[in-house]
Design a protein around this motif. Structure first.
Motif, PDB file in Angstrom:
ATOM      1  N   SER A   1       0.847  -1.200   0.000  1.00  0.00           N
ATOM      2  CA  SER A   1       0.000   0.000   0.000  1.00  0.00           C
ATOM      3  C   SER A   1       0.877   1.243   0.000  1.00  0.00           C
ATOM      4  CB  SER A   1      -0.835   0.046   1.280  1.00  0.00           C
ATOM      5  OG  SER A   1      -1.289  -1.212   1.632  1.00  0.00           O
TER       6      SER A   1
ATOM      7  N   HIS B   1      17.245   2.138  11.450  1.00  0.00           N
ATOM      8  CA  HIS B   1      16.740   1.090  10.544  1.00  0.00           C
ATOM      9  C   HIS B   1      16.405   1.800   9.219  1.00  0.00           C
ATOM     10  CE1 HIS B   1      13.594  -2.412  10.060  1.00  0.00           C
ATOM     11  NE2 HIS B   1      13.991  -1.967   8.890  1.00  0.00           N
TER      12      HIS B   1
ATOM     13  N   LYS C   1      21.392  -0.694  10.649  1.00  0.00           N
ATOM     14  CA  LYS C   1      20.707  -1.875  10.090  1.00  0.00           C
ATOM     15  C   LYS C   1      19.955  -1.402   8.855  1.00  0.00           C
ATOM     16  CE  LYS C   1      16.659  -3.449  11.852  1.00  0.00           C
ATOM     17  NZ  LYS C   1      15.768  -3.986  12.892  1.00  0.00           N
TER      18      LYS C   1
ATOM     19  N   PRO D   1      17.768  -6.016   7.908  1.00  0.00           N
ATOM     20  CA  PRO D   1      16.426  -6.315   8.399  1.00  0.00           C
ATOM     21  C   PRO D   1      15.855  -7.516   7.645  1.00  0.00           C
ATOM     22  CG  PRO D   1      16.345  -4.459   6.888  1.00  0.00           C
ATOM     23  CD  PRO D   1      17.803  -4.867   7.003  1.00  0.00           C
TER      24      PRO D   1
ATOM     25  N   GLY E   1      12.932  -7.882   5.863  1.00  0.00           N
ATOM     26  CA  GLY E   1      11.874  -7.682   4.867  1.00  0.00           C
ATOM     27  C   GLY E   1      12.154  -8.336   3.523  1.00  0.00           C
TER      28      GLY E   1
ATOM     29  N   GLU F   1       8.480 -12.378   2.396  1.00  0.00           N
ATOM     30  CA  GLU F   1       7.065 -12.678   2.079  1.00  0.00           C
ATOM     31  C   GLU F   1       6.779 -14.156   2.309  1.00  0.00           C
ATOM     32  OE1 GLU F   1       6.726  -9.827   2.166  1.00  0.00           O
ATOM     33  OE2 GLU F   1       7.931  -8.678   0.771  1.00  0.00           O
TER      34      GLU F   1
ATOM     35  N   ILE G   1      10.271 -12.654  12.535  1.00  0.00           N
ATOM     36  CA  ILE G   1       9.199 -11.659  12.688  1.00  0.00           C
ATOM     37  C   ILE G   1       8.043 -12.009  11.751  1.00  0.00           C
ATOM     38  CG2 ILE G   1       8.685  -9.179  12.734  1.00  0.00           C
ATOM     39  CD1 ILE G   1      11.792  -8.786  12.259  1.00  0.00           C
TER      40      ILE G   1
ATOM     41  N   PHE H   1      -0.613  -9.744   7.227  1.00  0.00           N
ATOM     42  CA  PHE H   1      -1.067  -9.016   6.033  1.00  0.00           C
ATOM     43  C   PHE H   1      -2.186  -8.038   6.403  1.00  0.00           C
ATOM     44  CE2 PHE H   1      -4.467  -8.940   2.763  1.00  0.00           C
ATOM     45  CZ  PHE H   1      -3.852  -8.046   1.898  1.00  0.00           C
TER      46      PHE H   1
ATOM     47  N   TYR I   1       5.984  -7.261  15.875  1.00  0.00           N
ATOM     48  CA  TYR I   1       6.263  -5.878  15.478  1.00  0.00           C
ATOM     49  C   TYR I   1       5.003  -5.055  15.774  1.00  0.00           C
ATOM     50  CZ  TYR I   1       7.780  -2.085  12.431  1.00  0.00           C
ATOM     51  OH  TYR I   1       8.140  -0.861  11.929  1.00  0.00           O
TER      52      TYR I   1
ATOM     53  N   ASP J   1      10.231  -5.120  19.367  1.00  0.00           N
ATOM     54  CA  ASP J   1      10.894  -4.115  18.535  1.00  0.00           C
ATOM     55  C   ASP J   1      11.012  -2.809  19.305  1.00  0.00           C
ATOM     56  OD1 ASP J   1      11.127  -2.114  15.957  1.00  0.00           O
ATOM     57  OD2 ASP J   1      11.859  -4.114  15.510  1.00  0.00           O
TER      58      ASP J   1
ATOM     59  N   ILE K   1       4.882   2.232   6.417  1.00  0.00           N
ATOM     60  CA  ILE K   1       4.439   1.066   5.640  1.00  0.00           C
ATOM     61  C   ILE K   1       3.184   0.418   6.214  1.00  0.00           C
ATOM     62  CG2 ILE K   1       6.010  -0.657   6.696  1.00  0.00           C
ATOM     63  CD1 ILE K   1       6.406  -1.647   3.684  1.00  0.00           C
TER      64      ILE K   1
ATOM     65  N   ALA L   1      -1.101   0.685   5.194  1.00  0.00           N
ATOM     66  CA  ALA L   1      -1.745  -0.584   4.832  1.00  0.00           C
ATOM     67  C   ALA L   1      -2.930  -0.903   5.739  1.00  0.00           C
ATOM     68  CB  ALA L   1      -0.734  -1.721   4.892  1.00  0.00           C
TER      69      ALA L   1
END
Ligand code: V47
Ligand code: SF4
Length: 376
Positions: free
Chosen positions: A88, A123, A154, A188, A190, A193, A263, A267, A305, A326, A335, A339
Motif C-alpha cells: 500500500s 533502521h 541496520k 532487516p 523484509g 514474504e 518476525i 497481512f 512488530y 521491537d 508502511i 496498509a
C-alpha cells in the motif's frame, strides 16, 4: 514442573489426539518437531494447547523477559520499480511525482534530530528507486558512521540489495562487502514474504525469489553480519506454505546461526491490490506465533512488530511465544499505517513501551540490535 501439570490436566480435559500428544512429548523433552508435526499443530492444535507449549519454550529461553530497543527509521523513498500486490506504500516509478525521495542531507537531518537521545539503532528501508544506487547508500552509511559511530546501522531488504548489486554489476558477496566497509552492520528481514514459488508468483512476481532472498542472507552471515527473517502471512498462503517457509529459514539457521530473530508480519488489506482478501483473525494470529515458536527451535527470538499488529495484540502475543516487541519508533514508519494497521501513529516512548510489557506481567528489558542488554 508446573507446565507438565498443566499439560496433563489439559490432556485429560481435551483428549489430545495421538499426534498432538506425541508433539507435546517432544516439546517437553526439548526435541525438535518435524514439518509434519507443524502442519498437525496448525490443523488440529487448540489455541490453549498451542499457547501453553509456546509459552513453555519462551519462558525456558527468556524467563519473563520481553525485549525492546530504542530505534528510529529512515525511509529514503517510497518510489519502487516493483509492484507487489500487497503493498500500500510504494508509488510506481512512473508516478514518482506522488512519492518522496530524500537526499543524503535530508536523511542526515533525521539522524541529527536524535543527537543526545539514547537511541541505539537506525533502521533504513524503503522502496527500490532506480536512481538511488550502491554508491549513494555507501555515502549515506559513511556519513552516519562518521556523525555517530555508536549508532548501529541496520538496513536494506534483500530486495533492495539484489537490485543495487545487479545495477552495480557486483556479486552479492562483493556488494555486501562494499556496504559493510561503508558501515552497514546488519540486515532487516523484509522482502521474504512467502518463499513458495506459486504464491510468490501471485503476490510479488517481479522481485527476487525465495532462493535469492535466502542466498543474500546466507552471504551476509558468511561476512559476519547478523540479519532478521520475516514471513508475510494471512493472505492466500496455505498452512503448508507457512511451514515450508519456516523450514527453509530453520535450515539456514542450522547452517549459519546468523539470524537474530523471526518476525511474522500480518497481512493488512487497506489500499492495495489484495484488499478483497480478509485479514486473519486474532485466533489465527495467536496460532501462527505459537507454531512459529514451537517449530523454529534454533531462533532465539520471536518478535511481534507492534506498529503492525497493534498494541493489545502485541501484548497478547507475549503469551504465545513472543519475547521481543521491537522499538520506540517515531512516525517516519509509514508502511503499516498506509496498509491499514490500527496504529496510525506508531510512536511510543520508552516508558510507555515498558508499561505495555510490565502490565501483562513480563519484565521489560532494553536491548541493542544484537540483543545485548542495555544498561540504564
Ligand atoms: O517485506 C508490506 C511487509 C515488509 C504489507 O527486520 C506488509 O527488524 C503487512 O520487513 N501488510 C517490510 N505487511 C518491513 C519489514 C520489517 C519491519 C519491522 C522490522 C523489521 C526488522 C523488518 O513489510 C515487507 C512486507 O513483508 N508489508 N506491505 C501489508 N500490506
Ligand atoms: Fe516495492 Fe517493497 Fe512495496 Fe514490493 S513491498 S512494491 S518491493 S516497496
Amino acid at each position: 514442573m508446573q507446565v507438565n501439570n498443566e499439560l496433563s490436566i489439559l490432556t485429560q480435559q481435551t483428549q489430545l489426539s495421538k499426534n498432538l500428544q506425541a508433539i507435546a512429548n517432544k516439546v517437553m523433552a526439548s526435541e525438535r518437531i518435524s514439518t509434519d508435526d507443524a502442519l498437525v499443530l496448525f490443523e488440529e492444535g487448540e489455541i490453549g494447547f498451542l499457547g501453553m507449549l509456546a509459552n513453555h519454550i519462551r519462558e525456558k529461553k527468556h524467563g519473563q523477559k520481553t525485549y525492546f530497543n530504542r530505534n528510529f527509521h529512515i525511509e529514503p523513498t517510497n518510489v519502487c520499480v516493483f509492484s507487489c500486490a500487497f503493498c500500500s506504500y510504494s508509488k510506481l516509478y512512473k508516478h514518482r511525482e506522488d512519492g518522496w525521495e530524500l537526499s543524503i542531507d535530508q536523511m542526515m537531518d533525521i539522524v541529527k534530530k536524535y543527537d543526545g537521545i539514547p537511541v541505539t539503532e537506525v533502521h533504513i528501508v524503503g522502496g527500490v528507486h532506480p536512481k538511488l544506487d550502491l554508491d549513494f547508500f555507501c555515502d549515506l552509511l559513511q556519513q552516519i558512521k562518521t556523525h555517530r559511530p555508536d549508532l548501529h546501522r541496520k538496513g536494506f531488504t534483500a530486495v533492495e540489495l539484489d537490485y543495487m548489486f545487479r545495477k552495480a554489476k557486483l556479486t552479492r558477496q562483493e556488494g555486501l562487502q562494499k556496504l559493510k566497509d561503508a558501515g552497514l552492520q546488519s540486515l532487516p528481514g523484509g522482502g521474504a514474504e512467502i518463499f513458495a514459488p506459486n504464491i510468490r508468483k501471485q503476490i510479488c512476481d517481479d522481485k527476487i525469489d525465495g532462493d535469492g532472498w535466502l542466498d543474500i542472507h546466507k552471504t551476509a552471515h558468511q561476512l559476519g553480519m547478523h540479519t532478521n527473517a520475516t514471513m508475510l502471512y494471512g493472505h492466500i498462503e496455505s498452512y503448508a506454505d507457512r511451514v515450508d517457509h519456516m523450514y527453509r529459514l530453520r535450515m539456514l539457521q542450522d547452517e549459519t546461526q546468523g539470524f537474530n530473530c523471526f518476525i511474522p508480519l500480518k497481512f493488512r488489506n487497506k489500499d492495495n491490490d489484495m484488499s478483497h482478501i480478509a485479514e486473519s483473525s486474532i485466533i489465527e494470529d495467536m496460532k501462527l506465533y505459537a507454531v512459529a515458536r514451537i517449530f523454529m527451535d534454533n531462533f532465539s527470538h520471536l518478535k511481534a512488530y507492534w506498529p503492525m499488529l497493534g498494541r493489545s495484540s502485541a501484548q497478547l502475543m507475549m503469551s504465545f511465544g513472543v519475547d521481543d516487541l521491537d522499538g520506540t519508533i517515531d512516525d517516519s514508519t509509514k508502511i503499516y499505517s498506509m496498509a491499514g494497521s490500527e496504529e496510525q501513529n506508531p510512536s511510543l516512548t520508552t516508558e510507555q513501551l515498558r508499561e505495555l510489557i510490565s502490565s501483562v506481567g513480563r519484565i521489560p528489558v532494553e536491548r541493542d540490535t544484537l540483543y545485548n542488554e542495555v544498561e540504564n
